[in-house]
Design a protein around this motif. Structure first.
Motif, short mmCIF file in Angstrom:
data_model
loop_
_atom_site.label_atom_id
_atom_site.label_comp_id
_atom_site.label_asym_id
_atom_site.label_seq_id
_atom_site.Cartn_x
_atom_site.Cartn_y
_atom_site.Cartn_z
N SER A 117 0.96 50.92 112.32
CA SER A 117 2.08 51.50 113.05
C SER A 117 3.41 51.08 112.41
CB SER A 117 2.03 51.06 114.51
OG SER A 117 3.09 51.64 115.23
N GLU A 118 3.57 49.79 112.12
CA GLU A 118 4.81 49.29 111.51
C GLU A 118 5.07 49.94 110.15
OE1 GLU A 118 4.64 45.03 110.97
OE2 GLU A 118 4.43 44.67 113.11
N VAL A 119 4.07 49.87 109.27
CA VAL A 119 4.23 50.36 107.91
C VAL A 119 4.42 51.87 107.87
CG1 VAL A 119 3.08 50.61 105.66
CG2 VAL A 119 2.96 48.42 106.88
N LEU A 120 3.59 52.60 108.61
CA LEU A 120 3.67 54.07 108.58
C LEU A 120 4.94 54.58 109.26
CD1 LEU A 120 -0.07 54.99 109.11
CD2 LEU A 120 1.24 55.02 106.98
N THR A 121 5.41 53.89 110.31
CA THR A 121 6.67 54.27 110.95
C THR A 121 7.82 54.10 109.95
OG1 THR A 121 5.94 53.78 113.19
CG2 THR A 121 8.31 53.69 112.80
N LYS A 122 7.85 52.97 109.27
CA LYS A 122 8.89 52.71 108.26
C LYS A 122 8.82 53.75 107.15
CE LYS A 122 10.25 49.16 104.95
NZ LYS A 122 9.84 47.93 104.30
N ASP A 123 7.63 54.02 106.63
CA ASP A 123 7.46 54.99 105.54
C ASP A 123 7.81 56.41 105.99
OD1 ASP A 123 6.68 52.87 103.97
OD2 ASP A 123 4.56 53.44 103.90
N ALA A 124 7.42 56.79 107.20
CA ALA A 124 7.72 58.13 107.71
C ALA A 124 9.22 58.33 107.89
CB ALA A 124 6.98 58.38 109.02
N ASN A 125 9.92 57.30 108.33
CA ASN A 125 11.37 57.40 108.46
C ASN A 125 12.04 57.52 107.09
OD1 ASN A 125 12.35 57.36 111.33
ND2 ASN A 125 10.93 55.63 111.39
N LYS A 126 11.47 56.89 106.06
CA LYS A 126 11.97 57.06 104.69
C LYS A 126 11.78 58.51 104.23
CE LYS A 126 11.32 52.38 102.89
NZ LYS A 126 10.54 51.57 101.93
N VAL A 127 10.65 59.11 104.60
CA VAL A 127 10.40 60.51 104.25
C VAL A 127 11.47 61.40 104.88
CG1 VAL A 127 8.81 62.47 104.58
CG2 VAL A 127 7.92 60.24 103.84
N ILE A 128 11.78 61.15 106.14
CA ILE A 128 12.83 61.93 106.83
C ILE A 128 14.15 61.80 106.08
CG2 ILE A 128 14.23 62.13 108.94
CD1 ILE A 128 11.40 63.27 109.28
N LYS A 129 14.52 60.58 105.70
CA LYS A 129 15.78 60.35 104.97
C LYS A 129 15.79 61.08 103.63
CE LYS A 129 17.74 57.89 108.06
NZ LYS A 129 18.46 58.71 109.02
N LYS A 130 14.64 61.07 102.92
CA LYS A 130 14.56 61.79 101.65
C LYS A 130 14.73 63.29 101.86
CE LYS A 130 11.90 59.21 98.27
NZ LYS A 130 10.69 59.23 97.43
N LEU A 131 14.10 63.82 102.92
CA LEU A 131 14.24 65.24 103.23
C LEU A 131 15.70 65.58 103.51
CD1 LEU A 131 11.13 65.70 105.55
CD2 LEU A 131 11.43 66.74 103.31
N GLN A 132 16.37 64.73 104.28
CA GLN A 132 17.77 64.99 104.61
C GLN A 132 18.65 64.89 103.36
OE1 GLN A 132 17.78 62.20 108.07
NE2 GLN A 132 18.81 63.90 109.11
N LYS A 133 18.39 63.89 102.53
CA LYS A 133 19.16 63.73 101.29
C LYS A 133 19.02 64.97 100.41
CE LYS A 133 19.40 60.97 97.09
NZ LYS A 133 18.74 59.97 96.27
N ALA A 134 17.82 65.53 100.36
CA ALA A 134 17.54 66.72 99.54
C ALA A 134 17.97 68.01 100.25
CB ALA A 134 16.05 66.78 99.21
N ASN A 135 18.43 67.90 101.49
CA ASN A 135 18.77 69.06 102.32
C ASN A 135 17.58 70.02 102.41
OD1 ASN A 135 20.65 70.19 104.08
ND2 ASN A 135 21.28 71.69 102.56
N CYS A 136 16.39 69.42 102.53
CA CYS A 136 15.13 70.17 102.59
C CYS A 136 14.59 70.09 104.02
CB CYS A 136 14.13 69.59 101.59
SG CYS A 136 12.50 70.32 101.70
N ASP A 137 14.73 71.17 104.76
CA ASP A 137 14.23 71.20 106.13
C ASP A 137 12.79 71.70 106.13
OD1 ASP A 137 13.94 71.11 108.86
OD2 ASP A 137 15.32 72.76 109.27
N GLY A 138 11.94 70.99 105.41
CA GLY A 138 10.54 71.36 105.30
C GLY A 138 9.76 71.25 106.59
N LEU A 139 10.28 70.50 107.56
CA LEU A 139 9.62 70.37 108.86
C LEU A 139 10.09 71.45 109.84
CD1 LEU A 139 9.78 66.48 109.26
CD2 LEU A 139 7.91 67.89 108.35
#
Length: 171
Positions: A116-138
């Motif tokens: 839970s700790e690791v995947l929550t942290k990693d998933a939030n990094k994915v969100i930040k990368k998506l936002q940085k790339a302006n990629c609304d893939g979700l």
């Protein structure tokens, strides 16, 4: 390509801003998380590995390998004071394949907490990368367009609203 044959190897996902490559990519683990966040159901259970310790020798024993057998996503988006605030709750059912520390069942609660700790942290990094790339893939913008149309228009979602959105993930 694989060294033993000519089979192509997946290196991750390229993120696009509309129809242009943003220059940002997701590695294979991030790519699996992206698909889980997108509520994609795979025909083959996605395989992942996560680092759960730092003190083992050899270092490979700090990692646990598992497959995601079930996933369920709940998405909630609200607009307050001209800003999008959202949460993505992701519930996973996993099957551990490799656990160097012995019997995974004996350490189930600890592993659940670490995953839970690791995947929550990693998933939030994915969100930040998506936002940085302006990629609304979700397709969060599509959700806003459907359920908060007036706010969506005011937010200038594609230009700035998406990058400023406060999206948090809890796995």
């Amino acid at each position: 390509k694989s060294k033993s044959d000519d089979t192509p190897m997946v290196g991750g996902l390229a993120l696009f801003d509309s129809d242009k490559f943003s220059g940002v990519t997701l590695d294979p683990n991030e790519s699996v998380l992206f698909n889980l966040l997108d509520d994609q159901k795979a025909k083959v259970s996605p395989h992942m590995f996560v680092k759960v310790r730092d003190d083992e020798d050899p270092p490979i024993e700090n990692y646990v390998s598992f497959s995601v057998m079930k996933n369920k996503r709940k998405l909630k988006l609200d607009v307050k004071d001209g800003k999008v605030k959202g949460t993505i709750h992701l519930k996973l059912g996993v099957e551990v394949f490799e656990y160097p520390m012995g019997n995974a069942r004996k350490h189930e609660k600890w592993l659940d907490k670490k995953f839970s700790e690791v995947l929550t942290k990693d998933a939030n990094k994915v969100i930040k990368k998506l936002q940085k790339a302006n990629c609304d893939g979700l397709s969060l913008g599509l959700n806003l367009h459907s359920f908060h149309y007036g706010d969506y228009k005011k937010l200038k979602w594609k230009e700035e609203g998406y990058k400023k959105a406060d999206i948090k993930v809890d796995v």
